[in-house]
Design a protein around this motif. Structure first.
Motif, PDB file in Angstrom:
ATOM      1  N   SER A 156       0.849  -1.190   0.000  1.00 37.99           N
ATOM      2  CA  SER A 156       0.000   0.000   0.000  1.00 37.99           C
ATOM      3  C   SER A 156       0.887   1.243   0.000  1.00 37.99           C
ATOM      4  O   SER A 156       2.088   1.160   0.291  1.00 37.99           O
ATOM      5  N   ALA A 157       0.292   2.386  -0.314  1.00 37.20           N
ATOM      6  CA  ALA A 157       1.040   3.642  -0.352  1.00 37.20           C
ATOM      7  C   ALA A 157       1.722   3.898   0.987  1.00 37.20           C
ATOM      8  O   ALA A 157       1.099   3.808   2.036  1.00 37.20           O
ATOM      9  N   GLY A 158       3.012   4.176   0.934  1.00 40.48           N
ATOM     10  CA  GLY A 158       3.783   4.474   2.134  1.00 40.48           C
ATOM     11  C   GLY A 158       4.339   3.264   2.855  1.00 40.48           C
ATOM     12  O   GLY A 158       5.133   3.406   3.781  1.00 40.48           O
ATOM     13  N   ALA A 159       3.944   2.066   2.449  1.00 35.19           N
ATOM     14  CA  ALA A 159       4.435   0.846   3.105  1.00 35.19           C
ATOM     15  C   ALA A 159       5.860   0.528   2.636  1.00 35.19           C
ATOM     16  O   ALA A 159       6.252   0.861   1.521  1.00 35.19           O
ATOM     17  N   GLU A 160       6.606  -0.115   3.497  1.00 37.59           N
ATOM     18  CA  GLU A 160       7.949  -0.566   3.153  1.00 37.59           C
ATOM     19  C   GLU A 160       7.873  -1.784   2.232  1.00 37.59           C
ATOM     20  O   GLU A 160       7.016  -2.651   2.435  1.00 37.59           O
ATOM     21  N   PRO A 161       8.753  -1.867   1.239  1.00 38.21           N
ATOM     22  CA  PRO A 161       8.781  -3.076   0.400  1.00 38.21           C
ATOM     23  C   PRO A 161       9.133  -4.300   1.246  1.00 38.21           C
ATOM     24  O   PRO A 161       9.998  -4.233   2.122  1.00 38.21           O
ATOM     25  N   GLN A 162       8.439  -5.406   0.993  1.00 37.49           N
ATOM     26  CA  GLN A 162       8.669  -6.654   1.717  1.00 37.49           C
ATOM     27  C   GLN A 162       8.949  -7.770   0.716  1.00 37.49           C
ATOM     28  O   GLN A 162       8.254  -7.883  -0.297  1.00 37.49           O
ATOM     29  N   LEU A 163       9.944  -8.591   1.004  1.00 39.82           N
ATOM     30  CA  LEU A 163      10.245  -9.735   0.151  1.00 39.82           C
ATOM     31  C   LEU A 163       9.104 -10.743   0.279  1.00 39.82           C
ATOM     32  O   LEU A 163       8.723 -11.127   1.378  1.00 39.82           O
ATOM     33  N   ALA A 164       8.522 -11.124  -0.861  1.00 42.41           N
ATOM     34  CA  ALA A 164       7.371 -12.024  -0.852  1.00 42.41           C
ATOM     35  C   ALA A 164       7.415 -12.923  -2.082  1.00 42.41           C
ATOM     36  O   ALA A 164       8.027 -12.590  -3.103  1.00 42.41           O
ATOM     37  N   LEU A 165       6.752 -14.053  -1.983  1.00 37.57           N
ATOM     38  CA  LEU A 165       6.575 -14.921  -3.141  1.00 37.57           C
ATOM     39  C   LEU A 165       5.451 -14.353  -4.002  1.00 37.57           C
ATOM     40  O   LEU A 165       4.413 -13.938  -3.474  1.00 37.57           O
ATOM     41  N   VAL A 166       5.673 -14.331  -5.309  1.00 36.55           N
ATOM     42  CA  VAL A 166       4.648 -13.872  -6.253  1.00 36.55           C
ATOM     43  C   VAL A 166       4.493 -14.927  -7.336  1.00 36.55           C
ATOM     44  O   VAL A 166       5.429 -15.668  -7.652  1.00 36.55           O
ATOM     45  N   THR A 167       3.291 -15.001  -7.894  1.00 32.14           N
ATOM     46  CA  THR A 167       3.017 -15.931  -8.982  1.00 32.14           C
ATOM     47  C   THR A 167       2.875 -15.140 -10.270  1.00 32.14           C
ATOM     48  O   THR A 167       2.075 -14.198 -10.340  1.00 32.14           O
ATOM     49  N   LEU A 168       3.659 -15.508 -11.264  1.00 31.94           N
ATOM     50  CA  LEU A 168       3.599 -14.862 -12.570  1.00 31.94           C
ATOM     51  C   LEU A 168       2.616 -15.607 -13.454  1.00 31.94           C
ATOM     52  O   LEU A 168       2.559 -16.833 -13.440  1.00 31.94           O
ATOM     53  N   ASP A 169       1.851 -14.860 -14.232  1.00 35.27           N
ATOM     54  CA  ASP A 169       0.948 -15.471 -15.203  1.00 35.27           C
ATOM     55  C   ASP A 169       1.756 -16.226 -16.252  1.00 35.27           C
ATOM     56  O   ASP A 169       2.965 -16.024 -16.401  1.00 35.27           O
ATOM     57  N   SER A 170       1.077 -17.046 -17.011  1.00 30.32           N
ATOM     58  CA  SER A 170       1.709 -17.727 -18.138  1.00 30.32           C
ATOM     59  C   SER A 170       2.251 -16.689 -19.116  1.00 30.32           C
ATOM     60  O   SER A 170       1.691 -15.600 -19.253  1.00 30.32           O
ATOM     61  N   LEU A 171       3.322 -17.022 -19.795  1.00 29.78           N
ATOM     62  CA  LEU A 171       3.944 -16.117 -20.755  1.00 29.78           C
ATOM     63  C   LEU A 171       2.974 -15.848 -21.900  1.00 29.78           C
ATOM     64  O   LEU A 171       2.429 -16.776 -22.497  1.00 29.78           O
ATOM     65  N   ARG A 172       2.744 -14.593 -22.201  1.00 32.24           N
ATOM     66  CA  ARG A 172       1.845 -14.208 -23.292  1.00 32.24           C
ATOM     67  C   ARG A 172       2.579 -14.294 -24.622  1.00 32.24           C
ATOM     68  O   ARG A 172       3.804 -14.318 -24.678  1.00 32.24           O
ATOM     69  N   VAL A 173       1.815 -14.301 -25.702  1.00 27.67           N
ATOM     70  CA  VAL A 173       2.383 -14.472 -27.044  1.00 27.67           C
ATOM     71  C   VAL A 173       3.395 -13.373 -27.370  1.00 27.67           C
ATOM     72  O   VAL A 173       4.378 -13.618 -28.065  1.00 27.67           O
ATOM     73  N   ASN A 174       3.187 -12.161 -26.846  1.00 21.92           N
ATOM     74  CA  ASN A 174       4.120 -11.064 -27.102  1.00 21.92           C
ATOM     75  C   ASN A 174       4.993 -10.752 -25.884  1.00 21.92           C
ATOM     76  O   ASN A 174       5.611  -9.698 -25.819  1.00 21.92           O
TER      77      ASN A 174
END
Length: 79
Positions: free
Chosen positions: A12-30
């Motif tokens: 959120s605005a003003g929050a410190e960046p936190q190391l987290a696991l993220v899930t990436l979508d499938s690779l798009r055609v472009n």
């Protein structure tokens, strides 16, 4: 195929960046999948992180980076 990786996420605005696991979508055609080694956070990124500029949260900031291209979508013909 989705992928999981780690990133510095700002919740959120003003929050410190936190190391987290993220899930990436499938690779798009472009799309291009880049393994990032370094990234810079510019003044515009800082303004977004603090809530001075409009942006959606959660977000991962830093668009000035260097890395290695791991994969490209079927529609990518040139980089």
């Amino acid at each position: 195929m989705t992928r999981t990786t780690s990133a510095l996420v700002v919740e959120s605005a003003g929050a410190e960046p936190q190391l987290a696991l993220v899930t990436l979508d499938s690779l798009r055609v472009n799309g291009v999948l880049v393994e990032m080694y370094v990234t810079g956070v510019c003044h515009t990124d800082l303004g977004c992180m603090e809530g001075y500029l409009p942006v959606q949260f959660p977000n991962v900031f830093g668009h000035e980076g260097a890395g290695v291209v791991l994969e490209t979508g079927n529609g990518v013909t040139d980089l």
